[in-house]
Design a protein around this motif. Sequence first.
Motif, PDB file in Angstrom:
ATOM      1  N   GLY A 112       0.822  -1.166  -0.112  1.00 45.34           N
ATOM      2  CA  GLY A 112       0.142  -0.021   0.110  1.00 45.34           C
ATOM      3  C   GLY A 112       0.763   1.341  -0.151  1.00 45.34           C
ATOM      4  N   ALA A 113       0.438   2.510  -0.359  1.00 43.60           N
ATOM      5  CA  ALA A 113       1.073   3.636  -0.539  1.00 43.60           C
ATOM      6  C   ALA A 113       1.573   3.893   0.740  1.00 43.60           C
ATOM      7  N   ALA A 114       0.949   3.579   1.780  1.00 45.56           N
ATOM      8  CA  ALA A 114       1.627   4.257   3.214  1.00 45.56           C
ATOM      9  C   ALA A 114       2.607   3.342   3.398  1.00 45.56           C
ATOM     10  N   VAL A 115       2.751   2.160   3.235  1.00 50.26           N
ATOM     11  CA  VAL A 115       4.152   1.363   3.425  1.00 50.26           C
ATOM     12  C   VAL A 115       5.333   1.782   2.943  1.00 50.26           C
ATOM     13  N   SER A 116       5.289   2.217   1.704  1.00 46.77           N
ATOM     14  CA  SER A 116       6.381   2.732   0.983  1.00 46.77           C
ATOM     15  C   SER A 116       7.017   4.014   1.852  1.00 46.77           C
ATOM     16  N   LEU A 117       6.363   4.843   2.600  1.00 52.76           N
ATOM     17  CA  LEU A 117       6.855   5.991   3.510  1.00 52.76           C
ATOM     18  C   LEU A 117       7.495   5.476   4.618  1.00 52.76           C
ATOM     19  N   MET A 118       7.208   4.306   5.072  1.00 54.14           N
ATOM     20  CA  MET A 118       8.010   3.912   6.131  1.00 54.14           C
ATOM     21  C   MET A 118       8.380   2.492   6.207  1.00 54.14           C
ATOM     22  N   ALA A 119       8.617   1.876   5.181  1.00 52.73           N
ATOM     23  CA  ALA A 119       9.237   0.409   4.729  1.00 52.73           C
ATOM     24  C   ALA A 119      10.180  -0.132   5.842  1.00 52.73           C
ATOM     25  N   GLY A 120      11.237   0.624   5.853  1.00 47.55           N
ATOM     26  CA  GLY A 120      12.414   0.246   6.661  1.00 47.55           C
ATOM     27  C   GLY A 120      12.045   0.065   8.165  1.00 47.55           C
ATOM     28  N   LYS A 121      11.372   1.106   8.803  1.00 49.11           N
ATOM     29  CA  LYS A 121      11.030   1.240  10.350  1.00 49.11           C
ATOM     30  C   LYS A 121       9.974  -0.156  10.359  1.00 49.11           C
ATOM     31  N   LEU A 122       9.017  -0.166   9.574  1.00 49.53           N
ATOM     32  CA  LEU A 122       8.099  -1.181   9.410  1.00 49.53           C
ATOM     33  C   LEU A 122       8.680  -2.496   9.451  1.00 49.53           C
ATOM     34  N   LYS A 123       9.567  -2.814   8.617  1.00 49.36           N
ATOM     35  CA  LYS A 123      10.118  -4.298   8.555  1.00 49.36           C
ATOM     36  C   LYS A 123      10.834  -4.406   9.792  1.00 49.36           C
ATOM     37  N   ASP A 124      11.693  -3.354  10.540  1.00 47.17           N
ATOM     38  CA  ASP A 124      12.428  -3.699  11.766  1.00 47.17           C
ATOM     39  C   ASP A 124      11.459  -3.967  12.942  1.00 47.17           C
ATOM     40  N   SER A 125      10.061  -3.249  12.874  1.00 45.70           N
ATOM     41  CA  SER A 125       9.110  -3.306  14.075  1.00 45.70           C
ATOM     42  C   SER A 125       8.420  -4.566  13.976  1.00 45.70           C
ATOM     43  N   ALA A 126       8.263  -5.092  12.583  1.00 44.93           N
ATOM     44  CA  ALA A 126       7.427  -6.244  12.490  1.00 44.93           C
ATOM     45  C   ALA A 126       8.155  -7.662  12.719  1.00 44.93           C
ATOM     46  N   THR A 127       9.385  -7.567  12.222  1.00 49.95           N
ATOM     47  CA  THR A 127      10.281  -8.672  12.188  1.00 49.95           C
ATOM     48  C   THR A 127      10.694  -8.778  13.948  1.00 49.95           C
ATOM     49  N   ALA A 128      10.812  -7.823  14.799  1.00 54.25           N
ATOM     50  CA  ALA A 128      10.967  -7.864  16.066  1.00 54.25           C
ATOM     51  C   ALA A 128       9.570  -8.515  16.683  1.00 54.25           C
ATOM     52  N   ALA A 129       8.583  -7.981  16.144  1.00 52.30           N
ATOM     53  CA  ALA A 129       7.131  -8.568  16.762  1.00 52.30           C
ATOM     54  C   ALA A 129       6.906 -10.118  16.502  1.00 52.30           C
ATOM     55  N   LEU A 130       7.298 -10.629  15.209  1.00 52.18           N
ATOM     56  CA  LEU A 130       7.194 -11.694  14.775  1.00 52.18           C
ATOM     57  C   LEU A 130       8.406 -12.697  15.663  1.00 52.18           C
ATOM     58  N   ASN A 131       9.397 -12.057  15.968  1.00 59.10           N
ATOM     59  CA  ASN A 131      10.537 -13.215  16.842  1.00 59.10           C
ATOM     60  C   ASN A 131      10.006 -13.153  18.307  1.00 59.10           C
ATOM     61  N   GLU A 132       9.434 -12.004  18.730  1.00 54.18           N
ATOM     62  CA  GLU A 132       8.749 -12.027  20.000  1.00 54.18           C
ATOM     63  C   GLU A 132       7.716 -12.935  20.286  1.00 54.18           C
ATOM     64  N   SER A 133       6.672 -12.965  19.207  1.00 56.46           N
ATOM     65  CA  SER A 133       5.731 -13.982  19.144  1.00 56.46           C
ATOM     66  C   SER A 133       6.212 -15.413  19.187  1.00 56.46           C
ATOM     67  N   LEU A 134       6.992 -15.750  18.306  1.00 57.98           N
ATOM     68  CA  LEU A 134       7.502 -17.145  18.397  1.00 57.98           C
ATOM     69  C   LEU A 134       8.259 -17.471  19.560  1.00 57.98           C
ATOM     70  N   ARG A 135       8.913 -16.568  20.310  1.00 61.93           N
ATOM     71  CA  ARG A 135       9.542 -16.843  21.763  1.00 61.93           C
ATOM     72  C   ARG A 135       8.184 -17.123  22.669  1.00 61.93           C
ATOM     73  N   LYS A 136       7.259 -16.286  22.796  1.00 60.66           N
ATOM     74  CA  LYS A 136       6.422 -16.478  23.429  1.00 60.66           C
ATOM     75  C   LYS A 136       5.457 -17.821  23.290  1.00 60.66           C
ATOM     76  N   LEU A 137       5.166 -18.176  22.049  1.00 54.05           N
ATOM     77  CA  LEU A 137       4.521 -19.197  21.514  1.00 54.05           C
ATOM     78  C   LEU A 137       5.444 -20.557  22.039  1.00 54.05           C
ATOM     79  N   GLY A 138       6.777 -20.482  21.969  1.00 58.63           N
ATOM     80  CA  GLY A 138       7.714 -21.830  22.457  1.00 58.63           C
ATOM     81  C   GLY A 138       7.526 -21.860  23.992  1.00 58.63           C
TER      82      GLY A 138
END
Length: 142
Positions: A112-138
Motif C-alpha cells: 500500500g502507498a502508506a507502506v512505502s513511506l515507512m518500509a524500513g521502520k515497518l520491517k524492523d518493528s514487524a520482524t521484532a514482533a514476529l520473533n517475540e511472538s515465536l519466543r512467547k509461543l515456544g
Amino acid sequence: MAEVSAEARLEAPAEKVWARLTDFTAYGEWNATHTGFPRGGPEKLELGATYTENMKLMGFPAEVLWTVDEFEAGRLLGVRGKGPMGVVVGNRYTLTPDGNATVVRIDGEFTGAAVSLMAGKLKDSATAALNESLRKLGGLVA
C-alpha cells in the motif's frame, strides 16, 4: 511492499503448536501485535473465513479485517487483511514437524502507498514482533 519473516524450532509436537496457534481465545498470550478481537475470532477456521482483529504495530493501533486464504489443518494458515490507509497485510504460518519438535515459520507482507513511506521502520518493528511472538509461543507449548 515490506516483507518480513521469522522462524524458530519449538520443542513441542506440531499438533500442540497448531492447537495453540489457532486458539483465538488465547491469541494475545503469544501474539505480540494482537490487542483484541472485537467480534471474536473466526467461527470456523477454514478457507474463506473472516474475522476482525485489533492490533498495534510501531505504536499505532489498527483494525484489520482478515480472510483465511490458505489452510491446511495442522500445517499451514495464511491470512490476508485490509487495514487502515489502504494497507494490505498478509501473514503465513507454516509448521514443519522435526522429530518431537516443530519448526514454525511466519512470513508477513505489507503493501500500500502508506507502506512505502515507512518500509524500513515497518520491517524492523514487524520482524521484532514476529520473533517475540515465536519466543512467547515456544514458552507456552514447551
